[in-house]
Design a protein around this motif. Structure first.
Motif, short mmCIF file in Angstrom:
data_model
loop_
_atom_site.label_atom_id
_atom_site.label_comp_id
_atom_site.label_asym_id
_atom_site.label_seq_id
_atom_site.Cartn_x
_atom_site.Cartn_y
_atom_site.Cartn_z
N LEU A 295 22.21 -33.87 66.53
CA LEU A 295 21.28 -32.84 66.03
C LEU A 295 21.42 -31.54 66.82
O LEU A 295 21.41 -30.45 66.24
N ALA A 296 21.58 -31.65 68.15
CA ALA A 296 21.69 -30.44 68.98
C ALA A 296 22.88 -29.60 68.54
O ALA A 296 22.80 -28.36 68.51
N VAL A 297 23.99 -30.26 68.17
CA VAL A 297 25.17 -29.51 67.72
C VAL A 297 24.94 -28.96 66.31
O VAL A 297 25.24 -27.79 66.02
N LEU A 298 24.39 -29.79 65.44
CA LEU A 298 24.16 -29.31 64.05
C LEU A 298 23.26 -28.09 64.05
O LEU A 298 23.48 -27.14 63.29
N ARG A 299 22.23 -28.09 64.89
CA ARG A 299 21.30 -26.94 64.92
C ARG A 299 22.03 -25.66 65.29
O ARG A 299 21.68 -24.57 64.86
N ARG A 300 23.07 -25.80 66.10
CA ARG A 300 23.81 -24.62 66.56
C ARG A 300 24.84 -24.16 65.54
O ARG A 300 25.04 -22.96 65.39
#
Ligand SMILES: C[S@@+](CC[C@H](N)C(=O)[O-])C[C@H]1O[C@@H](n2cnc3c(N)ncnc32)[C@H](O)[C@@H]1O
Length: 211
Positions: free
Chosen positions: A21-26
């Motif tokens: 999720l942390a990567v997708l948000r970015r």
């Protein structure tokens, strides 16, 4: 009526969902349709969609129709307003059931399917993504022909014992060359827990024919 106890669960999704999720948000666009390939249980969609941009619509998909009910069940249980009903999408088919998406996310598929699925994924993604849009892969990969950890080597042997067409793919000698042939450029590699990677490709503008 499905209950939490009767819906299938993939334990790995609980462990990997926060780092993914942390990567997708970015890297995801703020709006448009996010096509998820090989949604599995649907737990990633149900967890991540409410935590992403409110203008991003999540489209789950699976190769077989019998998986759709469970995917929809997880989304309903989490009251996901921005997860569409799951659709049947076999990446190997030439007629994908949608013609455009703003981004594609595919988690843990290309090593648990014949190589033709990786080829179908990139071919289909090239048809539906606009220039610059991300195709985001998650999973274990070999680097430069070699496993990156003993656990991945054991996992790979287990995959090939189940189906000789399956196996951990090499990012450098297999996946990136396929991506480039299919009209994608490697944009970013992000190390994930448990020796997995997120690999982000972006759709390249077609090269105009030389005169
Ligand atoms: C290990 S599961 C991963 C599910 C989910 N993305 C996750 O990470 O929990 C692999 C999935 O790939 C799907 N799959 C295999 N071949 C496929 C194909 N040709 N087209 C679309 N999905 C496929 C399977 O149905 C299965 O759900």
């Amino acid at each position: 009526m499905q209950t939490d106890a009767t819906r299938p669960h993939a334990p790995a999704t609980l462990r990997n969902r926060e780092p993914i999720l942390a990567v997708l948000r970015r890297v995801l666009p703020a709006e448009g349709l996010l096509l998820e390939i090989a949604s599995g249980t649907g737990e990633h969609a149900a967890f991540m969609s409410p935590r992403l941009s409110p203008r991003l619509i999540w489209q789950p998909s699976e190769a077989h129709a019998d998986a759709l009910r469970d995917i929809d069940g997880h989304a309903r249980a989490e009251n996901c307003a921005r997860v569409l009903p799951a659709i049947v999408l076999d990446v190997c088919g030439v007629d994908w059931p949608l013609s455009a998406a703003a981004a594609i996310f595919c988690c843990n598929m290309i090593h648990i399917a014949p190589w033709a699925a990786a080829e179908g994924l990139f071919a289909g993604a090239a048809r539906v993504l606009p220039n610059g849009a991300p195709l985001i892969l998650y999973g274990p990969f070999k680097r430069h022909g070699a496993h990156t950890a003993p656990s991945n080597q054991v996992f790979d042997a287990g995959l090939q014992a189940q189906d000789s067409r399956w196996g951990v793919r090499c990012l450098d000698t297999q996946v990136v060359p396929l991506a480039e042939r299919s009209g994608f450029a490697l944009d970013e590699i992000v190390a994930m827990p448990a020796n997995n990677l997120i690999v982000i490709f972006r759709r390249r503008a077609p090269v105009p024919p030389s005169s």
